[in-house]
Structures are given as structure tokens and as C-alpha cells.
Design an enzyme around this catalytic site. Structure first.
Site, PDB file in Angstrom:
ATOM      1  N   GLY A  54     -18.427 -55.542  -6.139  1.00 45.72           N
ATOM      2  CA  GLY A  54     -19.824 -55.447  -5.757  1.00 45.72           C
ATOM      3  C   GLY A  54     -20.199 -54.096  -5.198  1.00 45.72           C
ATOM      4  O   GLY A  54     -21.363 -53.838  -4.908  1.00 45.72           O
ATOM      5  N   CYS A  55     -19.216 -53.221  -5.047  1.00 52.78           N
ATOM      6  CA  CYS A  55     -19.481 -51.871  -4.559  1.00 52.78           C
ATOM      7  C   CYS A  55     -19.515 -50.922  -5.754  1.00 52.78           C
ATOM      8  O   CYS A  55     -18.661 -51.004  -6.632  1.00 52.78           O
ATOM      9  CB  CYS A  55     -18.380 -51.418  -3.589  1.00 52.78           C
ATOM     10  SG  CYS A  55     -18.292 -52.389  -2.088  1.00 52.78           S
ATOM     11  N   GLN A  56     -20.501 -50.038  -5.776  1.00 48.31           N
ATOM     12  CA  GLN A  56     -20.589 -49.061  -6.858  1.00 48.31           C
ATOM     13  C   GLN A  56     -19.443 -48.062  -6.763  1.00 48.31           C
ATOM     14  O   GLN A  56     -18.837 -47.700  -7.764  1.00 48.31           O
ATOM     15  CB  GLN A  56     -21.927 -48.337  -6.809  1.00 48.31           C
ATOM     16  CG  GLN A  56     -22.125 -47.371  -7.952  1.00 48.31           C
ATOM     17  CD  GLN A  56     -23.493 -46.720  -7.931  1.00 48.31           C
ATOM     18  OE1 GLN A  56     -24.145 -46.657  -6.901  1.00 48.31           O
ATOM     19  NE2 GLN A  56     -23.923 -46.245  -9.079  1.00 48.31           N
ATOM     20  N   SER A  57     -19.127 -47.623  -5.559  1.00 46.29           N
ATOM     21  CA  SER A  57     -17.984 -46.735  -5.367  1.00 46.29           C
ATOM     22  C   SER A  57     -16.735 -47.594  -5.158  1.00 46.29           C
ATOM     23  O   SER A  57     -16.824 -48.806  -4.970  1.00 46.29           O
ATOM     24  CB  SER A  57     -18.215 -45.807  -4.171  1.00 46.29           C
ATOM     25  OG  SER A  57     -18.516 -46.554  -3.030  1.00 46.29           O
TER      26      SER A  57
END
Length: 143
Positions: A54-57
Site C-alpha cells: 500500500g506504500c508507493q515507496s
């Protein structure tokens, strides 16, 4: 390292620190500077099961129990996300699981993070927060 006695006190202290800054550029820089203070995260902990979805990075989070206390370590390859990790650890790290579970994350509104983060960063912050609450709920189920 946790300096405030409770997660609530940590949220209050962060709010007071953020009030010292007149604008969001300074607040972002403060968050980034907090992230630069994160302890080293061993490469061997960067495993798929520790990666936060769920984290872009890229974000990895490791946790362990020490008695009734939960300890979290986390790292990101993005400066602002590392700072958000530092904010979360300041509030939730090295606290009893029940206290973590029972502490509302009102800092999101108090600090203005819910309004000033991009949708992708906000999603990542909520994913990291969700993982912390999931670990706490497993360690100290609600009665």
C-alpha cells in the site's frame, strides 16, 4: 527512542513541535530531518513478508515483543516516508501492545497530515499505521 511516557503524550509533544513552524515547507523539512535520525535497518530484514503493502515507496517494518512492550523498526527509500516512519515510531514504539491498540491516531488531524500529504503518501501512512495496530491487536487482543 521513546521520550514521552505515553503515546498520548507523544502525540501532544509532536503537535506542540509542529506549532513552532509557520508553514508546511518547514514542517516537511522537520519530518524529513526526523527520518534521518532513524536507526539502521539491517539489510536481511528487507524481506517480502516485512514489506508494507500500500506504500508507493518501499517500506519495510520489523517488530518484536519485549515482555508486554512492542518494538518496531522500519525503513523507507523515500525521505518524506522515512520521516513519517519516525513520527509513527515516536508515538507507538516501545509501548505496551494494549496502549498502542487503545490510542487513537488523532495526530493525523492534529498535525494536519490528513490534509497536507499526497493521496499516495497518505495511503502509505495508513498502511504503516494499520500494520502497527494489527501487531498490537495480535499481541493484546481486546477483551
Amino acid at each position: 527512542m521513546t521520550t514521552e511516557a505515553t503515546a498520548e503524550q507523544a502525540q501532544q509533544a509532536l503537535q506542540e513541535e509542529f506549532e513552532m513552524f509557520d508553514n508546511w515547507m518547514d514542517r516537511y523539512q522537520y519530518i524529513i530531518d526526523m527520518g534521518k535520525q532513524l536507526p539502521a535497518f539491517p539489510e536481511e530484514w528487507k524481506t517480502p513478508e516485512r514489506k508494507i503493502q500500500g506504500c508507493q515507496s518501499n517500506v519495510w517494518m520489523h517488530h518484536r515483543r519485549d515482555g508486554e512492550m512492542l518494538h518496531f523498526d522500519a525503513v523507507s527509500d523515500a525521505a518524506i516516508v522515512s520521516g513519517l516512519i519516525a513520527v509513527l515510531l515516536r508515538i507507538y514504539n516501545d509501548r505496551p501492545a494494549g496502549e498502542i491498540r487503545d490510542t487513537s491516531p488523532h495526530f493525523l488531524g492534529d498535525l494536519g497530515l490528513d490534509k497536507h500529504l499526497s493521496p499516495t503518501r497518505s495511503n502509505g501512512l495508513h498502511a504503516m499505521l494499520g500494520k502497527i495496530y494489527e501487531v498490537a491487536a495480535e499481541a493484546a487482543p481486546a477483551s
